[in-house]
Design a protein around this motif. Sequence first.
Motif, PDB file in Angstrom:
ATOM      1  N   ARG A   3       4.446  76.862 -19.103  1.00 57.28           N
ATOM      2  CA  ARG A   3       5.752  77.517 -19.030  1.00 57.28           C
ATOM      3  C   ARG A   3       6.845  76.487 -18.788  1.00 57.28           C
ATOM      4  NH1 ARG A   3       5.355  81.884 -14.615  1.00 57.28           N
ATOM      5  NH2 ARG A   3       7.484  82.203 -15.277  1.00 57.28           N
ATOM      6  N   PRO A   4       8.013  76.697 -19.365  1.00 55.62           N
ATOM      7  CA  PRO A   4       9.122  75.755 -19.145  1.00 55.62           C
ATOM      8  C   PRO A   4       9.614  75.850 -17.700  1.00 55.62           C
ATOM      9  CG  PRO A   4       9.851  77.630 -20.437  1.00 55.62           C
ATOM     10  CD  PRO A   4       8.368  77.775 -20.268  1.00 55.62           C
ATOM     11  N   PRO A   5      10.194  74.773 -17.195  1.00 56.92           N
ATOM     12  CA  PRO A   5      10.724  74.793 -15.829  1.00 56.92           C
ATOM     13  C   PRO A   5      11.855  75.812 -15.694  1.00 56.92           C
ATOM     14  CG  PRO A   5      10.818  72.577 -16.762  1.00 56.92           C
ATOM     15  CD  PRO A   5      10.371  73.495 -17.843  1.00 56.92           C
ATOM     16  N   THR A   6      11.994  76.349 -14.502  1.00 58.56           N
ATOM     17  CA  THR A   6      13.058  77.312 -14.223  1.00 58.56           C
ATOM     18  C   THR A   6      13.995  76.734 -13.164  1.00 58.56           C
ATOM     19  OG1 THR A   6      11.828  78.355 -12.436  1.00 58.56           O
ATOM     20  CG2 THR A   6      11.488  79.244 -14.660  1.00 58.56           C
ATOM     21  N   ARG A   7      15.091  77.422 -12.923  1.00 63.27           N
ATOM     22  CA  ARG A   7      16.015  76.993 -11.865  1.00 63.27           C
ATOM     23  C   ARG A   7      15.321  77.014 -10.517  1.00 63.27           C
ATOM     24  NH1 ARG A   7      21.225  80.607 -13.592  1.00 63.27           N
ATOM     25  NH2 ARG A   7      21.423  79.752 -15.677  1.00 63.27           N
ATOM     26  N   ASP A   8      14.502  78.035 -10.302  1.00 61.20           N
ATOM     27  CA  ASP A   8      13.793  78.137  -9.025  1.00 61.20           C
ATOM     28  C   ASP A   8      12.807  76.987  -8.840  1.00 61.20           C
ATOM     29  OD1 ASP A   8      15.139  80.409  -8.171  1.00 61.20           O
ATOM     30  OD2 ASP A   8      13.650  81.770  -9.032  1.00 61.20           O
ATOM     31  N   SER A   9      12.117  76.621  -9.914  1.00 61.33           N
ATOM     32  CA  SER A   9      11.166  75.513  -9.786  1.00 61.33           C
ATOM     33  C   SER A   9      11.905  74.194  -9.573  1.00 61.33           C
ATOM     34  CB  SER A   9      10.232  75.433 -10.996  1.00 61.33           C
ATOM     35  OG  SER A   9      10.935  75.120 -12.176  1.00 61.33           O
ATOM     36  N   ALA A  10      13.087  74.052 -10.159  1.00 62.70           N
ATOM     37  CA  ALA A  10      13.883  72.848  -9.931  1.00 62.70           C
ATOM     38  C   ALA A  10      14.335  72.771  -8.478  1.00 62.70           C
ATOM     39  CB  ALA A  10      15.099  72.838 -10.862  1.00 62.70           C
ATOM     40  N   LEU A  11      14.749  73.907  -7.922  1.00 61.33           N
ATOM     41  CA  LEU A  11      15.159  73.938  -6.521  1.00 61.33           C
ATOM     42  C   LEU A  11      13.975  73.636  -5.610  1.00 61.33           C
ATOM     43  CD1 LEU A  11      17.164  74.382  -4.276  1.00 61.33           C
ATOM     44  CD2 LEU A  11      16.828  76.852  -4.539  1.00 61.33           C
ATOM     45  N   GLU A  12      12.829  74.203  -5.911  1.00 64.59           N
ATOM     46  CA  GLU A  12      11.630  73.931  -5.112  1.00 64.59           C
ATOM     47  C   GLU A  12      11.289  72.444  -5.134  1.00 64.59           C
ATOM     48  OE1 GLU A  12       8.458  76.498  -6.366  1.00 64.59           O
ATOM     49  OE2 GLU A  12       9.675  78.285  -6.005  1.00 64.59           O
ATOM     50  N   VAL A  37      24.619  70.753 -10.881  1.00 65.53           N
ATOM     51  CA  VAL A  37      24.438  71.723 -11.973  1.00 65.53           C
ATOM     52  C   VAL A  37      23.914  73.052 -11.425  1.00 65.53           C
ATOM     53  CG1 VAL A  37      23.065  72.235 -14.035  1.00 65.53           C
ATOM     54  CG2 VAL A  37      24.150  70.000 -13.777  1.00 65.53           C
ATOM     55  N   LEU A  38      22.924  73.001 -10.554  1.00 61.92           N
ATOM     56  CA  LEU A  38      22.369  74.241 -10.005  1.00 61.92           C
ATOM     57  C   LEU A  38      23.407  75.009  -9.195  1.00 61.92           C
ATOM     58  CD1 LEU A  38      18.775  73.172  -8.902  1.00 61.92           C
ATOM     59  CD2 LEU A  38      19.409  74.636 -10.827  1.00 61.92           C
ATOM     60  N   THR A  39      24.220  74.304  -8.414  1.00 65.55           N
ATOM     61  CA  THR A  39      25.240  75.017  -7.634  1.00 65.55           C
ATOM     62  C   THR A  39      26.265  75.668  -8.566  1.00 65.55           C
ATOM     63  OG1 THR A  39      26.509  72.975  -7.283  1.00 65.55           O
ATOM     64  CG2 THR A  39      25.037  73.678  -5.511  1.00 65.55           C
ATOM     65  N   SER A  40      26.587  75.015  -9.672  1.00 70.40           N
ATOM     66  CA  SER A  40      27.544  75.631 -10.597  1.00 70.40           C
ATOM     67  C   SER A  40      26.929  76.832 -11.313  1.00 70.40           C
ATOM     68  CB  SER A  40      28.064  74.606 -11.610  1.00 70.40           C
ATOM     69  OG  SER A  40      27.060  74.239 -12.522  1.00 70.40           O
ATOM     70  N   LEU A  41      25.637  76.785 -11.590  1.00 73.19           N
ATOM     71  CA  LEU A  41      24.972  77.913 -12.254  1.00 73.19           C
ATOM     72  C   LEU A  41      24.749  79.080 -11.308  1.00 73.19           C
ATOM     73  CD1 LEU A  41      22.308  75.997 -14.362  1.00 73.19           C
ATOM     74  CD2 LEU A  41      24.374  77.114 -15.196  1.00 73.19           C
ATOM     75  N   HIS A  42      24.464  78.793 -10.060  1.00 69.25           N
ATOM     76  CA  HIS A  42      24.197  79.850  -9.084  1.00 69.25           C
ATOM     77  C   HIS A  42      25.486  80.398  -8.467  1.00 69.25           C
ATOM     78  CE1 HIS A  42      19.847  80.103  -8.727  1.00 69.25           C
ATOM     79  NE2 HIS A  42      19.803  78.806  -8.922  1.00 69.25           N
ATOM     80  N   HIS A  43      26.585  79.706  -8.694  1.00 68.93           N
ATOM     81  CA  HIS A  43      27.876  80.150  -8.151  1.00 68.93           C
ATOM     82  C   HIS A  43      27.807  80.377  -6.640  1.00 68.93           C
ATOM     83  CE1 HIS A  43      29.411  80.453 -12.191  1.00 68.93           C
ATOM     84  NE2 HIS A  43      28.348  81.158 -12.509  1.00 68.93           N
ATOM     85  N   ARG A  44      27.132  79.480  -5.964  1.00 64.80           N
ATOM     86  CA  ARG A  44      27.029  79.483  -4.494  1.00 64.80           C
ATOM     87  C   ARG A  44      26.299  80.704  -3.942  1.00 64.80           C
ATOM     88  NH1 ARG A  44      33.248  77.924  -3.406  1.00 64.80           N
ATOM     89  NH2 ARG A  44      33.291  76.143  -4.758  1.00 64.80           N
ATOM     90  N   SER A  45      25.567  81.408  -4.756  1.00 60.21           N
ATOM     91  CA  SER A  45      24.898  82.615  -4.284  1.00 60.21           C
ATOM     92  C   SER A  45      23.499  82.356  -3.744  1.00 60.21           C
ATOM     93  CB  SER A  45      24.808  83.643  -5.411  1.00 60.21           C
ATOM     94  OG  SER A  45      23.997  83.143  -6.462  1.00 60.21           O
ATOM     95  N   ASN A  46      23.049  81.121  -3.777  1.00 58.90           N
ATOM     96  CA  ASN A  46      21.713  80.804  -3.303  1.00 58.90           C
ATOM     97  C   ASN A  46      21.828  80.010  -1.999  1.00 58.90           C
ATOM     98  OD1 ASN A  46      19.203  79.469  -2.888  1.00 58.90           O
ATOM     99  ND2 ASN A  46      18.678  79.844  -5.019  1.00 58.90           N
ATOM    100  N   PRO A  47      21.518  80.637  -0.868  1.00 58.16           N
ATOM    101  CA  PRO A  47      21.689  79.955   0.417  1.00 58.16           C
ATOM    102  C   PRO A  47      20.830  78.699   0.561  1.00 58.16           C
ATOM    103  CG  PRO A  47      20.893  82.214   0.736  1.00 58.16           C
ATOM    104  CD  PRO A  47      21.078  82.006  -0.723  1.00 58.16           C
ATOM    105  N   ARG A  48      19.629  78.698  -0.014  1.00 54.77           N
ATOM    106  CA  ARG A  48      18.770  77.499   0.054  1.00 54.77           C
ATOM    107  C   ARG A  48      19.452  76.331  -0.649  1.00 54.77           C
ATOM    108  NH1 ARG A  48      13.841  79.536  -2.986  1.00 54.77           N
ATOM    109  NH2 ARG A  48      13.341  77.343  -3.066  1.00 54.77           N
TER     110      ARG A  48
END
Length: 60
Positions: A3-12, A37-48
């Motif tokens: 499976r291709p990498p996801t945003r969650d796997s990149a954060l992990e 890049v992840l912060t711009s995609l998540h729009h600050r909605s991911n507390p981790r």
Amino acid sequence: MRRPPTRDSALEALEESWNAAPETVRVHPTSRELMRVLTSLHHRSNPRLTRLAKRAGVPF
């Protein structure tokens, strides 16, 4: 098939790297760009991600 990498796997992966070597993650250009890049995609909605970006000094 793999499976291709996801945003969650990149954060992990970033969190695992931070736990192992925070000094390196804080200054490494690729990790900083990934956090940016992840912060711009998540729009600050991911507390981790927000917590990690703040620790690394990545503006968002």
